[in-house]
Scaffold this motif. Structure first.
Motif, PDB file in Angstrom:
ATOM      1  N   PRO A 160      22.604   5.744  -3.536  1.00  0.00           N
ATOM      2  CA  PRO A 160      21.470   6.266  -5.003  1.00  0.00           C
ATOM      3  C   PRO A 160      20.922   5.330  -5.762  1.00  0.00           C
ATOM      4  O   PRO A 160      21.605   4.569  -6.209  1.00  0.00           O
ATOM      5  CB  PRO A 160      22.260   7.076  -5.780  1.00  0.00           C
ATOM      6  CG  PRO A 160      23.918   6.224  -5.164  1.00  0.00           C
ATOM      7  CD  PRO A 160      23.358   6.140  -3.888  1.00  0.00           C
ATOM      8  N   ARG A 161      19.532   5.339  -6.303  1.00  0.00           N
ATOM      9  CA  ARG A 161      18.571   4.557  -6.813  1.00  0.00           C
ATOM     10  C   ARG A 161      19.243   4.707  -9.025  1.00  0.00           C
ATOM     11  O   ARG A 161      19.898   5.907  -8.812  1.00  0.00           O
ATOM     12  CB  ARG A 161      17.693   4.483  -7.131  1.00  0.00           C
ATOM     13  CG  ARG A 161      17.047   3.642  -5.909  1.00  0.00           C
ATOM     14  CD  ARG A 161      15.610   3.735  -5.489  1.00  0.00           C
ATOM     15  NE  ARG A 161      15.071   3.807  -4.797  1.00  0.00           N
ATOM     16  CZ  ARG A 161      14.128   3.266  -4.127  1.00  0.00           C
ATOM     17  NH1 ARG A 161      12.752   3.943  -4.816  1.00  0.00           N
ATOM     18  NH2 ARG A 161      13.387   3.487  -3.211  1.00  0.00           N
ATOM     19  N   ASN A 162      19.769   3.908  -9.347  1.00  0.00           N
ATOM     20  CA  ASN A 162      19.184   4.037 -11.047  1.00  0.00           C
ATOM     21  C   ASN A 162      19.391   4.928 -12.226  1.00  0.00           C
ATOM     22  O   ASN A 162      17.829   4.742 -11.237  1.00  0.00           O
ATOM     23  CB  ASN A 162      20.416   2.797 -11.550  1.00  0.00           C
ATOM     24  CG  ASN A 162      20.939   1.940 -11.326  1.00  0.00           C
ATOM     25  OD1 ASN A 162      22.573   2.722 -11.042  1.00  0.00           O
ATOM     26  ND2 ASN A 162      21.430   0.350 -11.740  1.00  0.00           N
ATOM     27  N   ARG A 169      20.427   6.671   2.135  1.00  0.00           N
ATOM     28  CA  ARG A 169      20.119   5.182   1.444  1.00  0.00           C
ATOM     29  C   ARG A 169      20.986   5.681   0.287  1.00  0.00           C
ATOM     30  O   ARG A 169      20.966   6.597  -0.439  1.00  0.00           O
ATOM     31  CB  ARG A 169      18.624   5.388   0.914  1.00  0.00           C
ATOM     32  CG  ARG A 169      18.331   4.070   0.017  1.00  0.00           C
ATOM     33  CD  ARG A 169      16.326   4.721  -0.450  1.00  0.00           C
ATOM     34  NE  ARG A 169      16.099   5.305   0.862  1.00  0.00           N
ATOM     35  CZ  ARG A 169      14.572   5.366   0.460  1.00  0.00           C
ATOM     36  NH1 ARG A 169      14.246   5.532  -0.732  1.00  0.00           N
ATOM     37  NH2 ARG A 169      14.104   5.462   2.155  1.00  0.00           N
ATOM     38  N   TYR A 195      16.445   8.949   4.865  1.00  0.00           N
ATOM     39  CA  TYR A 195      16.882   9.112   3.519  1.00  0.00           C
ATOM     40  C   TYR A 195      17.979   9.117   2.911  1.00  0.00           C
ATOM     41  O   TYR A 195      18.054   9.027   1.723  1.00  0.00           O
ATOM     42  CB  TYR A 195      16.101   9.802   3.623  1.00  0.00           C
ATOM     43  CG  TYR A 195      14.938  10.256   1.661  1.00  0.00           C
ATOM     44  CD1 TYR A 195      14.259   9.498   1.232  1.00  0.00           C
ATOM     45  CD2 TYR A 195      15.605  11.774   1.881  1.00  0.00           C
ATOM     46  CE1 TYR A 195      14.021  10.286  -0.565  1.00  0.00           C
ATOM     47  CE2 TYR A 195      15.084  11.610  -0.289  1.00  0.00           C
ATOM     48  CZ  TYR A 195      14.434  11.436  -0.852  1.00  0.00           C
ATOM     49  OH  TYR A 195      14.247  11.719  -1.646  1.00  0.00           O
TER      50      TYR A 195
END
Length: 80
Positions: A78-80, A76, A73
Motif C-alpha cells: 500500500p502507498r501512503n 503491491r 496490482y
C-alpha cells in the motif's frame, strides 16, 4: 495526456490542410492509391484481414496478461 491530445489535434489540422491543397489540385485519394497499385476495396480488405488476425490474438494475450496484472496490482504494498 495533454501532449497526446495536442499531437492528435496537430495531426488532424495538418491532414486537413494537406487534403485541402490536394483537393484544390484535383487529386483524389483513389488516384493516389491507383498510382501505387491499390484500390479502396483492397485497402478495406487488408484492414479486415488485419482485424481478423489481431482481435483473436489480443483476446488470447489478454487472457494471460490481465490476471497477471491483477495479481501484481493486488499484491503491491500500500502507498501512503
Amino acid at each position: 495526456m495533454l501532449r497526446v491530445i495536442s499531437a492528435i489535434i496537430k495531426i488532424g489540422l495538418a491532414s486537413l490542410a494537406t487534403g485541402a491543397v490536394l483537393s484544390a489540385l484535383n487529386i483524389s485519394a483513389a488516384e493516389l492509391l491507383a498510382e501505387i497499385g491499390l484500390t479502396p476495396e483492397r485497402i478495406f480488405s487488408l484492414l479486415q484481414e488485419g482485424a481478423a488476425w489481431a482481435i483473436p490474438n489480443i483476446v488470447l494475450g489478454s487472457m494471460v496478461i490481465v490476471p497477471i496484472w491483477l495479481v501484481t496490482y493486488l499484491l503491491r504494498p500500500p502507498r501512503n
